[in-house]
Design an enzyme around this catalytic site. Structure first.
Site, PDB file in Angstrom:
ATOM      1  N   ARG A 203      -3.876  -3.335 -18.658  1.00 38.65           N
ATOM      2  CA  ARG A 203      -2.476  -3.687 -18.435  1.00 38.65           C
ATOM      3  C   ARG A 203      -2.017  -4.937 -19.177  1.00 38.65           C
ATOM      4  NH1 ARG A 203      -2.040  -2.536 -11.907  1.00 38.65           N
ATOM      5  NH2 ARG A 203      -1.839  -0.271 -12.067  1.00 38.65           N
TER       6      ARG A 203
ATOM      7  N   SER B 160       2.217   2.245  -3.422  1.00 36.00           N
ATOM      8  CA  SER B 160       1.286   2.464  -4.526  1.00 36.00           C
ATOM      9  C   SER B 160       1.328   3.919  -4.974  1.00 36.00           C
ATOM     10  CB  SER B 160      -0.132   2.088  -4.074  1.00 36.00           C
ATOM     11  OG  SER B 160      -1.061   2.346  -5.098  1.00 36.00           O
ATOM     12  N   GLN B 161       1.609   4.128  -6.258  1.00 39.61           N
ATOM     13  CA  GLN B 161       1.774   5.486  -6.770  1.00 39.61           C
ATOM     14  C   GLN B 161       0.483   6.048  -7.354  1.00 39.61           C
ATOM     15  OE1 GLN B 161       4.770   4.932  -9.761  1.00 39.61           O
ATOM     16  NE2 GLN B 161       6.410   4.547  -8.290  1.00 39.61           N
ATOM     17  N   GLY B 162      -0.199   5.219  -8.143  1.00 38.98           N
ATOM     18  CA  GLY B 162      -1.243   5.726  -9.028  1.00 38.98           C
ATOM     19  C   GLY B 162      -2.424   6.368  -8.340  1.00 38.98           C
TER      20      GLY B 162
ATOM     21  N   THR C  13       0.830  -1.201   0.000  1.00 37.75           N
ATOM     22  CA  THR C  13       0.000   0.000   0.000  1.00 37.75           C
ATOM     23  C   THR C  13       0.864   1.250   0.000  1.00 37.75           C
ATOM     24  OG1 THR C  13      -1.909  -1.023   1.091  1.00 37.75           O
ATOM     25  CG2 THR C  13      -1.660   1.349   1.354  1.00 37.75           C
TER      26      THR C  13
END
Length: 505
Positions: free
Chosen positions: A264, A55-57, A52
């Site tokens: 993806r 997590s970038q997006g 967690t």
């Protein structure tokens, strides 16, 4: 195959807890916070920062008046290739609208503008620059501290109880015991069992193996998502949000060859094809500057990581390759995170609620964690009065003196080479034969923590290999070279139990 380590519970330091939550990502922290707000005492067991945080997006949610949860559902179904469980998917997109409000209430300050990511038909992704996971993680941790929720540093080793959960054994400088009748697994996925991965290698997914040794089945373990844009020879992931803003994927000639906003699996397969042809593939962020986007301000985390690795995204394209990213399968659970063993629950990446189907849509994982963490908390709250407490003394003794005939790195290489991005029958059978050979003498392994970890992640690998061999089709992230199309007879879930596999008994 219930226990691996040698122990005698009557000799271990022990304590009691109403509810134990193993893991401190968005699913585990949400569960703990809601349980505490409902008045229950909970204990979080964690071995440190997980996925967690990295997590970038962002986190997807159809809250805009011109968007709708139904459109979000359709986008997710399209990516999931016919395997999304509609009941839980409707819960995800509908209740997500409420849970985003909870995250804001708990202190998460999202950017004013939402963005679009691959597979979405509307800019519904909430973000905090390019460190959304970290912002959520820090806000939830602050809430945990404010509520006085107890946190213990340690690693789950064994689940006690045969017909129901009676407690756990964990390691913190030595084996320790917690008596509990409710255990929530929020331990993350198993994508790090592949050689190339975006995951921190310490997030091994071995807790799934611990659950498997208790008779828990894994649902759809063959579905492992490979993220298309991981920096070559690193585990640095470049967020989907970069492509959402307009970054391009190009080959060594500087030419585009794929629509960057496809799901993806489509993008990753196109990149993989180029790599197999002998070329290199790059992510070009320079075009964002032409649109007036300041890379350092908009993507500070990515920009800093790239600069540390010697790349200048303002001047050069970045070499990339697909890498294992997200384990879609997991513990079989119902819509409230309830597993088949009484008193056991699972949430987040270690659970399989069915919302992702055969391919996870970008930014749905954080949403799943908060939505189903909330629901698990309410299910535990109502179940707790009906769960019987039992503190039986348990003693397990197994003679083991040998080291395993392989290492974790050997396993990672095997999984990448034989069960990676492209799969076919011969390689899968070879991998199964090798892994089963390695596991054949597990009862003679010395009872160390490291050997226990290796056994348990190997059981997850066994599940992935077996179901990948069974699924004679290509669907979502599961691509079979010898069966390159979807087949209607396989539009169903897979289920794996080690007690159905003679080589591990």
């Amino acid at each position: 195959m219930l226990h691996f380590l040698n122990f005698d519970t009557s000799q271990l330091p022990s304590e009691k807890a109403q509810v134990v939550i193993c893991g401190s990502g968005i699913g585990g922290l949400t569960t703990a916070i809601v349980l505490r707000e409902l008045g229950l005492e909970t204990l979080i067991l964690t071995r440190g920062i997980g996925n967690t945080y990295y997590s970038q997006g962002g986190i997807a949610c159809a809250s805009h008046p011109e968007d709708s949860p139904y459109l979000h559902l359709l986008d997710t179904q399209r990516a999931g290739r016919g395997l999304c469980r509609e009941e839980t998917l409707r819960i995800l997109v509908d209740e997500g609208v409420q849970r985003i409000a909870d995250l804001k209430r708990w202190g998460v300050e999202f950017d004013k503008e939402t963005t679009i990511e691959g597979g979405h038909s509307f800019p519904r992704v909430f973000k905090v620059k390019d460190y959304t996971g970290r912002a959520i993680y820090e806000a939830l941790w602050k809430r945990v501290k404010d509520l006085g929720i107890r946190v213990v540093m340690g690693e789950l080793q064994e689940i006690l109880g045969e017909a129901k959960v009676e407690g756990i054994i964990y390691y913190d400088g030595g084996l320790k015991l917690i008596h509990t009748k409710a255990l929530v697994l929020a331990t993350g996925g198993a994508a790090s069992m592949f050689l190339y991965t975006s995951n921190p290698v310490k997030v091994r997914g071995d807790a799934l193996g611990i659950a498997m040794r208790k008779g828990i089945s894994l649902l759809n373990p063959e579905f492992v998502q490979f993220h298309p844009t991981v920096v070559k020879d690193t585990n640095i992931l470049i967020s989907e949000a970069v492509r959402g803003e307009g970054a391009l994927i190009i080959d060594q000639k500087g030419e585009r060859f794929v629509d960057e906003l496809q799901p993806r699996d489509v993008v990753a397969r196109a990149i993989y094809k180029k790599l197999r042809e002998g070329g290199d593939v790059y992510l070009d962020l320079r075009v964002l500057q032409d649109k007036g986007i300041d890379l350092e301000k908009r993507f500070p985390t990515i920009y800093t990581l790239l600069k540390e690795k010697g790349y200048d995204p303002q001047r050069e394209p970045i070499p990339i390759r697909p890498a294992s990213h997200y384990f879609i399968g997991g513990v079989e659970v119902d819509s409230y995170g309830k597993a088949t063993l009484e008193g056991l629950y699972a949430v987040g990446e270690c659970a399989c609620s069915g919302v992702h189907g055969a391919n996870r849509l970008a930014s749905n994982s954080l949403l799943e964690g908060v939505v189903f963490g909330y629901r698990v908390a309410y299910r535990v709250y109502h179940d707790l009065p009906f769960l019987k407490e039992e503190e039986r003394k348990v003693k397990h003794k197994r003679k083991g003196m040998h080291n395993p005939p392989y290492t974790f790195e050997d396993l990672r290489k095997l999984m990448w080479e034989k069960c990676g991005f492209e799969r076919e029958e011969r390689a899968l059978k070879e991998a199964l034969e090798k892994l089963r050979g390695w596991l054949e003498g597990w009862k003679g392994w010395e009872d160390t923590i490291e050997n226990r970890q290796l056994l348990d992640i190997s059981l997850v690998a066994l599940a992935t290999l077996t179901t990948a061999l069974w699924r004679k089709e290509s669907r979502g992230v599961h691509y079979r070279v010898d069966y390159p199309y979807e087949r209607e007879e396989y539009r169903r879930d897979s289920l794996f139990s080690i007690f159905d596999d003679l080589y591990t008994n």
